[in-house]
Scaffold this motif. Structure first.
Motif, PDB file in Angstrom:
ATOM      1  N   ALA A  77      -5.596  -9.395   5.180  1.00 31.36           N
ATOM      2  CA  ALA A  77      -5.510  -9.158   3.732  1.00 31.36           C
ATOM      3  C   ALA A  77      -4.056  -9.356   3.280  1.00 31.36           C
ATOM      4  CB  ALA A  77      -5.963  -7.746   3.421  1.00 31.36           C
ATOM      5  N   GLU A  78      -3.899  -9.908   2.092  1.00 32.38           N
ATOM      6  CA  GLU A  78      -2.556 -10.136   1.530  1.00 32.38           C
ATOM      7  C   GLU A  78      -2.332  -9.167   0.373  1.00 32.38           C
ATOM      8  OE1 GLU A  78      -0.424 -13.329   1.680  1.00 32.38           O
ATOM      9  OE2 GLU A  78      -1.395 -14.016   3.534  1.00 32.38           O
ATOM     10  N   ILE A  79      -1.176  -8.505   0.378  1.00 28.58           N
ATOM     11  CA  ILE A  79      -0.858  -7.541  -0.681  1.00 28.58           C
ATOM     12  C   ILE A  79       0.414  -8.002  -1.373  1.00 28.58           C
ATOM     13  CG2 ILE A  79      -0.112  -5.158  -1.103  1.00 28.58           C
ATOM     14  CD1 ILE A  79      -1.968  -4.640   1.525  1.00 28.58           C
ATOM     15  N   ASP A  80       0.360  -8.055  -2.698  1.00 25.91           N
ATOM     16  CA  ASP A  80       1.498  -8.528  -3.491  1.00 25.91           C
ATOM     17  C   ASP A  80       2.562  -7.434  -3.563  1.00 25.91           C
ATOM     18  OD1 ASP A  80       3.248  -9.660  -5.249  1.00 25.91           O
ATOM     19  OD2 ASP A  80       1.802  -9.915  -6.890  1.00 25.91           O
ATOM     20  N   GLY A  81       3.748  -7.749  -3.044  1.00 27.62           N
ATOM     21  CA  GLY A  81       4.818  -6.761  -3.042  1.00 27.62           C
ATOM     22  C   GLY A  81       5.857  -6.957  -4.130  1.00 27.62           C
ATOM     23  N   ARG A  82       5.637  -7.934  -5.000  1.00 25.71           N
ATOM     24  CA  ARG A  82       6.668  -8.225  -6.002  1.00 25.71           C
ATOM     25  C   ARG A  82       6.867  -7.046  -6.966  1.00 25.71           C
ATOM     26  NH1 ARG A  82       4.465 -13.881  -8.031  1.00 25.71           N
ATOM     27  NH2 ARG A  82       2.571 -12.618  -7.761  1.00 25.71           N
ATOM     28  N   GLY A  83       8.133  -6.694  -7.203  1.00 26.25           N
ATOM     29  CA  GLY A  83       8.456  -5.563  -8.083  1.00 26.25           C
ATOM     30  C   GLY A  83       8.237  -4.209  -7.418  1.00 26.25           C
ATOM     31  N   ARG A  84       7.993  -4.249  -6.124  1.00 27.05           N
ATOM     32  CA  ARG A  84       7.679  -3.023  -5.393  1.00 27.05           C
ATOM     33  C   ARG A  84       8.607  -2.863  -4.179  1.00 27.05           C
ATOM     34  NH1 ARG A  84       1.083  -3.951  -5.414  1.00 27.05           N
ATOM     35  NH2 ARG A  84       0.763  -3.327  -7.585  1.00 27.05           N
ATOM     36  N   THR A  85       8.667  -1.653  -3.672  1.00 25.46           N
ATOM     37  CA  THR A  85       9.479  -1.377  -2.482  1.00 25.46           C
ATOM     38  C   THR A  85       8.598  -0.728  -1.417  1.00 25.46           C
ATOM     39  OG1 THR A  85      11.413  -1.027  -3.898  1.00 25.46           O
ATOM     40  CG2 THR A  85      11.560  -0.223  -1.626  1.00 25.46           C
ATOM     41  N   LEU A  86       8.730  -1.228  -0.181  1.00 22.36           N
ATOM     42  CA  LEU A  86       7.988  -0.657   0.948  1.00 22.36           C
ATOM     43  C   LEU A  86       8.922   0.256   1.730  1.00 22.36           C
ATOM     44  CD1 LEU A  86       5.137  -0.893   2.273  1.00 22.36           C
ATOM     45  CD2 LEU A  86       6.155  -2.563   3.849  1.00 22.36           C
ATOM     46  N   LEU A  87       8.465   1.483   1.943  1.00 17.93           N
ATOM     47  CA  LEU A  87       9.255   2.499   2.647  1.00 17.93           C
ATOM     48  C   LEU A  87       8.544   2.896   3.939  1.00 17.93           C
ATOM     49  CD1 LEU A  87       9.660   4.951  -0.388  1.00 17.93           C
ATOM     50  CD2 LEU A  87      11.332   3.244   0.349  1.00 17.93           C
ATOM     51  N   PRO A  88       9.318   3.315   4.944  1.00 17.12           N
ATOM     52  CA  PRO A  88       8.658   3.960   6.090  1.00 17.12           C
ATOM     53  C   PRO A  88       7.945   5.215   5.589  1.00 17.12           C
ATOM     54  CG  PRO A  88      11.003   3.557   6.538  1.00 17.12           C
ATOM     55  CD  PRO A  88      10.787   3.323   5.071  1.00 17.12           C
ATOM     56  N   GLY A  89       6.852   5.602   6.202  1.00 13.00           N
ATOM     57  CA  GLY A  89       6.227   6.882   5.867  1.00 13.00           C
ATOM     58  C   GLY A  89       7.284   7.967   5.892  1.00 13.00           C
ATOM     59  N   LEU A  90       7.234   8.865   4.905  1.00 13.62           N
ATOM     60  CA  LEU A  90       8.286   9.871   4.773  1.00 13.62           C
ATOM     61  C   LEU A  90       8.105  10.990   5.804  1.00 13.62           C
ATOM     62  CD1 LEU A  90       8.287  10.032   0.865  1.00 13.62           C
ATOM     63  CD2 LEU A  90       9.855   8.743   2.357  1.00 13.62           C
ATOM     64  N   ILE A  91       9.214  11.581   6.188  1.00 16.25           N
ATOM     65  CA  ILE A  91       9.234  12.689   7.150  1.00 16.25           C
ATOM     66  C   ILE A  91       9.820  13.910   6.450  1.00 16.25           C
ATOM     67  CG2 ILE A  91      10.189  13.530   9.336  1.00 16.25           C
ATOM     68  CD1 ILE A  91      10.451  10.532  10.189  1.00 16.25           C
ATOM     69  N   ASP A  92       9.052  14.990   6.386  1.00 18.82           N
ATOM     70  CA  ASP A  92       9.575  16.262   5.874  1.00 18.82           C
ATOM     71  C   ASP A  92      10.057  17.067   7.075  1.00 18.82           C
ATOM     72  OD1 ASP A  92      10.066  18.819   4.840  1.00 18.82           O
ATOM     73  OD2 ASP A  92       8.508  18.621   3.307  1.00 18.82           O
ATOM     74  N   ALA A  93      11.358  17.324   7.117  1.00 18.80           N
ATOM     75  CA  ALA A  93      11.963  17.911   8.318  1.00 18.80           C
ATOM     76  C   ALA A  93      11.951  19.444   8.336  1.00 18.80           C
ATOM     77  CB  ALA A  93      13.394  17.406   8.485  1.00 18.80           C
ATOM     78  N   HIS A  94      11.287  20.071   7.372  1.00 19.24           N
ATOM     79  CA  HIS A  94      11.145  21.538   7.432  1.00 19.24           C
ATOM     80  C   HIS A  94       9.911  21.960   6.639  1.00 19.24           C
ATOM     81  CE1 HIS A  94      13.301  25.705   7.479  1.00 19.24           C
ATOM     82  NE2 HIS A  94      11.984  25.860   7.388  1.00 19.24           N
ATOM     83  N   VAL A  95       8.826  22.203   7.357  1.00 24.84           N
ATOM     84  CA  VAL A  95       7.612  22.718   6.713  1.00 24.84           C
ATOM     85  C   VAL A  95       7.034  23.824   7.598  1.00 24.84           C
ATOM     86  CG1 VAL A  95       7.040  20.437   5.762  1.00 24.84           C
ATOM     87  CG2 VAL A  95       5.933  21.201   7.879  1.00 24.84           C
ATOM     88  N   HIS A  96       6.006  24.478   7.062  1.00 22.29           N
ATOM     89  CA  HIS A  96       5.173  25.397   7.828  1.00 22.29           C
ATOM     90  C   HIS A  96       3.729  24.976   7.620  1.00 22.29           C
ATOM     91  CE1 HIS A  96       8.654  27.710   8.793  1.00 22.29           C
ATOM     92  NE2 HIS A  96       9.052  27.502   7.548  1.00 22.29           N
ATOM     93  N   THR A  97       3.030  24.753   8.720  1.00 23.92           N
ATOM     94  CA  THR A  97       1.716  24.117   8.660  1.00 23.92           C
ATOM     95  C   THR A  97       0.622  25.166   8.589  1.00 23.92           C
ATOM     96  OG1 THR A  97       2.605  22.314   9.939  1.00 23.92           O
ATOM     97  CG2 THR A  97       0.212  22.475   9.834  1.00 23.92           C
ATOM     98  N   PHE A  98       0.054  25.273   7.405  1.00 27.61           N
ATOM     99  CA  PHE A  98      -1.063  26.181   7.187  1.00 27.61           C
ATOM    100  C   PHE A  98      -2.058  25.484   6.281  1.00 27.61           C
ATOM    101  CE2 PHE A  98       2.686  28.904   7.784  1.00 27.61           C
ATOM    102  CZ  PHE A  98       2.260  29.638   8.877  1.00 27.61           C
ATOM    103  N   GLY A  99      -3.301  25.948   6.328  1.00 28.29           N
ATOM    104  CA  GLY A  99      -4.300  25.465   5.378  1.00 28.29           C
ATOM    105  C   GLY A  99      -4.391  23.953   5.370  1.00 28.29           C
ATOM    106  N   ASN A 100      -4.362  23.390   4.163  1.00 31.33           N
ATOM    107  CA  ASN A 100      -4.503  21.941   3.995  1.00 31.33           C
ATOM    108  C   ASN A 100      -3.182  21.193   4.093  1.00 31.33           C
ATOM    109  OD1 ASN A 100      -7.278  21.627   3.588  1.00 31.33           O
ATOM    110  ND2 ASN A 100      -7.109  22.294   1.464  1.00 31.33           N
ATOM    111  N   GLY A 101      -2.151  21.799   4.645  1.00 35.67           N
ATOM    112  CA  GLY A 101      -0.807  21.241   4.576  1.00 35.67           C
ATOM    113  C   GLY A 101      -0.683  19.797   5.024  1.00 35.67           C
ATOM    114  N   LEU A 102      -1.315  19.452   6.141  1.00 35.20           N
ATOM    115  CA  LEU A 102      -1.129  18.094   6.668  1.00 35.20           C
ATOM    116  C   LEU A 102      -1.861  17.063   5.810  1.00 35.20           C
ATOM    117  CD1 LEU A 102      -1.434  18.866  10.487  1.00 35.20           C
ATOM    118  CD2 LEU A 102       0.658  18.527   9.152  1.00 35.20           C
TER     119      LEU A 102
END
Ligand SMILES: [Zn+2]
Length: 440
Positions: A77-102
């Motif tokens: 599949a081809e996706i048009d990236g014009r006018g857009r920016t591709l980022l690595p998936g973000l990393i939150d470096a301080h959370v607490h995992t409860f409930g629906n957090g992930l």
């Protein structure tokens, strides 16, 4: 006084929350990676710098090529990236995992979280998913598991059993037990009484035990990260060899060479401006909840912690400790000294929510003096490097295809991270969940 860094919101959901957590059953573990795709002519923030007008090819859950005018295998599949920016998936470096957090994290483009205290049983259960390449509706979890604190210390107030300690001679066995439980690193709470007479409303480990814990973690080749909120304990933790501080100091004693010490020790700092400013009465929560790019994707539970109904019932001691601006000044100094800064929110504390608050944290880091590019690195390549996450935090051949496509250019306007066009986890598109507006 129950709400204080890992707060009342967590305590409220704790009792009923466990069954919401994803259960990586056999069907998920053995599922095939999603079909490949290519994003054409997109601006790529690769974790460190911007590559304009680039093609990115994804197959079998990984980035396989990054370059200009690439030949992609037929049928992708081809996706048009014009006018857009591709980022690595973000990393939150301080959370607490409860409930629906992930789930909530991934719904906002946060594909990996570094958890600083949760139930070790949850960590053990979810660890295998982070190695898999099957499509997933949840962020991957890395975690400290339980935390090191004194009897009656911070962390013991939430109803989760916490194995406490009080003497240096207990440190080695304590660290060994956490490693046996599956902790990825060692998290230590250090809130000793200050020489200024400022005493937190919790018992604390003493300095000798702090030092022994850090040394024990290092003997087992684990990072030792320390929860501090004030300058003097921060200085002591850095002097004792802490790898990182998981809050920036927020008191008015300020600096005096503390940023230089962090730099000299090669320590990192995860400022968690989101939670520190919320405790100082300057929460970013209402702004995030009102943003039309973010609001439709907020669950009722996220709204409840992001904009708490009851607010600012602050203990007078804490009111003297938490300032809205001091942590911003500290972050500016740390950045000028070249200290590695990691984007972390401390969600779901009051004033924060999983996923959404990382977008607010990025903006706060820029307001504190980071360039937008440095802020993006703080949520991608820098935590990946400091926590030795080999296959994420970058967009380069071999990276796990955890990706976020946004409109515009967040390397010049950091708020563009909120304008999410698409999210991929393990190369599979994430169907973002929208919620009915909570009727005004
Ligand atoms: Zn925390």
């Amino acid at each position: 006084m129950r709400a204080w860094l890992i707060g009342g919101g967590v305590a409220a959901v704790l009792v009923t929350a466990w069954f919401w957590l994803p259960q990586p059953g056999d069907a998920v573990r053995h599922a095939r990676p999603a079909p490949g795709f290519v994003v054409r002519e997109v601006a790529v923030f690769d974790g460190e710098r911007l590559q304009p007008d680039t093609d990115v090819v994804v197959n079998d859950g990984r980035v396989v090529a990054v370059g200009h005018g690439l030949q992609a295998p037929a049928g992708l599949a081809e996706i048009d990236g014009r006018g857009r920016t591709l980022l690595p998936g973000l990393i939150d470096a301080h959370v607490h995992t409860f409930g629906n957090g992930l789930f909530d994290a991934l719904n906002f483009g946060v594909t990996t979280v570094l958890d600083m205290f949760t139930d070790p049983a949850v960590v053990r259960e979810l660890k295998p998913a982070r190695e898999a390449f099957a499509p997933s509706s949840h962020a991957d979890l890395y975690s400290a598991g339980s935390l090191a604190t004194a009897p009656g210390g911070h962390g013991t107030e939430f109803g989760l059993p916490v194995p406490t300690l009080s003497m240096p001679s207990e440190a080695s066995a304590w660290v060994d037990a956490r490693i046996a439980e599956g902790s990825d690193w060692i998290k230590i709470v250090y809130e000793p009484p200050g020489s200024d007479g400022l005493t937190m409303p919790f018992a604390s480990l003493n300095r000798a035990t702090l030092t022994a814990l850090i040394q024990a973690a290092h003997r087992s080749s684990r990072l030792a990260v320390v929860h501090v909120t004030r300058s003097e304990p921060a200085r002591q933790a850095l002097s004792a060899g802490a790898d990182g501080l998981v809050h920036v100091y927020a008191d008015d004693a300020q600096d005096d060479g503390l940023a230089e010490l962090a730099a000299a020790k090669h320590a990192f700092v995860t400022p968690t401006l989101s939670v520190l400013r919320a405790f100082a009465g300057e929460s970013a929560g209402p702004d995030l909840a009102a943003d039309p790019e973010l609001a439709p994707y907020l669950s009722p539970e996220q709204r409840a912690t992001l904009v708490p109904a009851v607010w600012r019932r602050m203990d007078p001691v804490l009111a003297r400790t938490f300032h809205a601006d001091r942590p911003m000044v500290a972050v500016g100094r740390l950045n000028r000294c070249g200290v590695d800064l990691l984007a972390g929110t401390d969600a779901p504390n009051p004033g924060t929510a999983q996923g959404v608050s990382l977008h607010g944290e990025l903006e706060l880091l820029v307001r504190a003096g980071l360039t937008p590019m440095q802020a993006l690195a703080a949520a991608t390549s820098v935590p990946a490097r400091r926590f030795s996450l080999q296959d994420r935090g970058h967009i380069r051949p071999g990276s796990r295809a955890d990706l976020v496509l946004v409109r515009g250019d967040p390397t010049t306007d950091i708020r563009a991270t909120r304008a999410i066009v698409a999210i991929w986890k393990n190369g599979a598109p994430v169907e973002r969940r929208r919620y009915a507006s909570t009727g005004q």
